[in-house]
Enzyme design. Sequence first.
Site, PDB file in Angstrom:
ATOM      1  N   SER A 234      35.030  40.312  37.682  1.00  0.00           N
ATOM      2  CA  SER A 234      36.064  40.516  38.691  1.00  0.00           C
ATOM      3  C   SER A 234      36.795  41.854  38.556  1.00  0.00           C
ATOM      4  O   SER A 234      37.553  42.252  39.438  1.00  0.00           O
ATOM      5  CB  SER A 234      37.093  39.383  38.601  1.00  0.00           C
ATOM      6  OG  SER A 234      37.737  39.373  37.326  1.00  0.00           O
TER       7      SER A 234
ATOM      8  N   SER B 158      34.072  39.460  32.981  1.00  0.00           N
ATOM      9  CA  SER B 158      34.652  40.285  34.032  1.00  0.00           C
ATOM     10  C   SER B 158      34.948  41.721  33.634  1.00  0.00           C
ATOM     11  O   SER B 158      35.306  42.535  34.477  1.00  0.00           O
ATOM     12  CB  SER B 158      35.939  39.639  34.567  1.00  0.00           C
ATOM     13  OG  SER B 158      35.649  38.441  35.234  1.00  0.00           O
TER      14      SER B 158
ATOM     15  N   LYS C 207      44.236  46.705  36.077  1.00  0.00           N
ATOM     16  CA  LYS C 207      43.786  45.632  36.973  1.00  0.00           C
ATOM     17  C   LYS C 207      44.994  44.908  37.551  1.00  0.00           C
ATOM     18  O   LYS C 207      45.972  44.655  36.849  1.00  0.00           O
ATOM     19  CB  LYS C 207      42.877  44.670  36.196  1.00  0.00           C
ATOM     20  CG  LYS C 207      42.168  43.623  37.057  1.00  0.00           C
ATOM     21  CD  LYS C 207      41.247  42.782  36.184  1.00  0.00           C
ATOM     22  CE  LYS C 207      40.513  41.708  36.979  1.00  0.00           C
ATOM     23  NZ  LYS C 207      39.608  40.896  36.117  1.00  0.00           N
TER      24      LYS C 207
END
Length: 545
Positions: free
Chosen positions: A197, A221, A122
Site C-alpha cells: 500500500s 506494503s 506515508k
Amino acid sequence: MLSTLHHPPRRLSRFFPANNKPRHFHTKPVLSSSQPVTDQSPSSTSPPESQILSIHHSLLSREVTATQLAETYLSRLKLAEPQLKSFIHVSNNVLKEAQSIDDKIKRNENVGPLAGVLVGVKDNICTVDMPSTAGSRVLENYRPPFDATAVKKVKEFDGIVVGKTNLDEFGMGSTTESSSFQVTANPWDISRVPGGSSGGSAAAVSARQCVVSLGSDTGGSVRQPASFCGVVGLKPTYGRVSRYGLIAYASSLDVIGCFGSSVADTGILLSAISGHDRLDATSSKQEVPDFTSQLISASLLESKPLKGLKVGVIRETLENRVDSGVKSTVLGAVSHLEELGCTLSEVSLPSFSLGLPAYYILASSESSSNLSRYDGVRYGNQAAAEDLNALYGDSRAKGFGSEVKMRILMGTYALSAGYYDAYYKRAQQVRTLIQKSFKTALDENDILISPAAPSAAYKIGEKKNDPLAMYSGDIMTVNVNLAGLPALVLPCGFVEGGPVGLPVGLQMIGAAFDEGKLLKVGHIFEQTLQGCRFVPPLIADGIPQ
C-alpha cells in the site's frame, strides 16, 4: 496437515536449468540537468551512493545550501507529480525549514544527520502540520494534534518532511489503486502500478521527488512497492520502531518502514527513527546500534567479502506462481551471492503457503476492530442523519471505500460467534507454526532469501476487479510479518516490460533485531552488482513537461 518438519539442505542446481540463464536489462545512464549536485554518477555500472551522506557533506563544506537542494527537489516533484501522483499533500514549509538549516550552518551550529534531507511520509503516519487522511474520505482534511514518534524523530535530526504520500485506503491494498483520492503510477512505466500500500512513498523515492521516505508494512506494503519501483525497502523487526501515530490497520502486524535509493540511506533513516517509546507499549527496549557502522565502501571490499555467510534459499518461493523472468533474475542474484563467498543451501518452510490465508484472516479481524472508531462522532467526517444508528451507518458508508468495507466484513465474520475457532483461532495457530519454522531455518542460516514479489509491476487496473489474484501477490511477504522478523528488499535486476525493463527485488530475511546484518549484506550486494542502474526513465530521459 500442518507441519514444521525441517527438511535437510538441498542443492540449488535444480533451480538452474541449462537454458535458463539470468537475464539483464540496462537502463539509460544519462541523467537530466535537473539531477541534484548530490547524485552524480558517471556510469551505468557505478554502485549507488548515499544521498544523505552526500547532502550532509555538501552542506557542511558550503558547496550547496539546504534551500538550493530543497528547490531542486521541489521542482522535480512538481514536474513529475501530474504523471505520478505520488503525493496527496505537499508541505508549504519546506523552504522555510531549509532556510532554518542554512541559518544554523552559518552560525556554525551542529546540524543533525538528516539536515537538508527531504523525507516523504506515508499519509497514514500522523503529522501535526499537514492532513493525515490514511487515503480515506472518512479522514479527509483531518489534522492530528501531534506528530507520530517516527516523524518527530526525523524532525529532531533536522530532516524536512516534504509531504504526505499516497496509499491504498488505510493500507489495505497492493497497488495504491484503492486510495480514495488518486491512483499513483510507477516511474518505470506510468501505465503500471507502483505496488502498495506504500506505493506513493516508493514512487516518490524512485522518481527522486524526495531523498528517502517512510512507509508502513502490514503484509509487505514496503517491500513489494520497493521491488516494483526499483528502490530499497526495509521492514524492521516488530517493535524496533514506535507505532505511535501510525493509523492502525492490524496492530499486531503493522510496522513503520523505510525507503531509499541505496542501502546506506535506508539504514541511516532506520537509525534515526528506531528506539523505545513510552507512548507505544509494543516498542522494544532493545539497544539500537549504528546500522551504518559496518557498511564498507566497494573499493575496500575483499574478493570474497561474504565468505562464510550462510544463506538459505526458500524453496517454496521459487516453485509455483512465480513469473519465469522474476525467477531467472532472482537466481542470478543467488549466483552473485555465491560469487561473493556465501554458502548457499535450500531451505523448506512447509507452512509457507498457509501464511497468506492466515494473514488475511488475522489482518481483516484486527481491522474490523480498529476501524470501528470511525463512526462520524469520534473521528472523521460526519454524515447528516436523524438518529444515531443512521449517523453511524451513513458516515461509514460514505467514508469507506469498497476494499475497506470488504475487509471489515471479512474480519467481523471471522470473529463472529460460531466461526472464531474455525477461522481466527486457527489462523493464530498457523502463525505460531510459521514463527517456529522461521526460527528453525534462521538457527541454521544467517539470512534467508526469496523474491520480493511473484511478478514485476503489472498494468493499472489489471487486477483491480480480481481481489484473489491481487491478494496472492503478497505470498512472498506476509509470512515475515506473521513472524515479526526484519526484511530488506533491494533491486537485483530487470525483466522485460515498459520502456527499458521493469525492476525486480530480492528479499533478504533476518533474525529478530538483526537489521544490521541485513544492511551489511545488502550493501555489499548492491556495491558489487554489475550492469544495472536503477534510475527510471522518467529521470533518465528528463521529466516530460
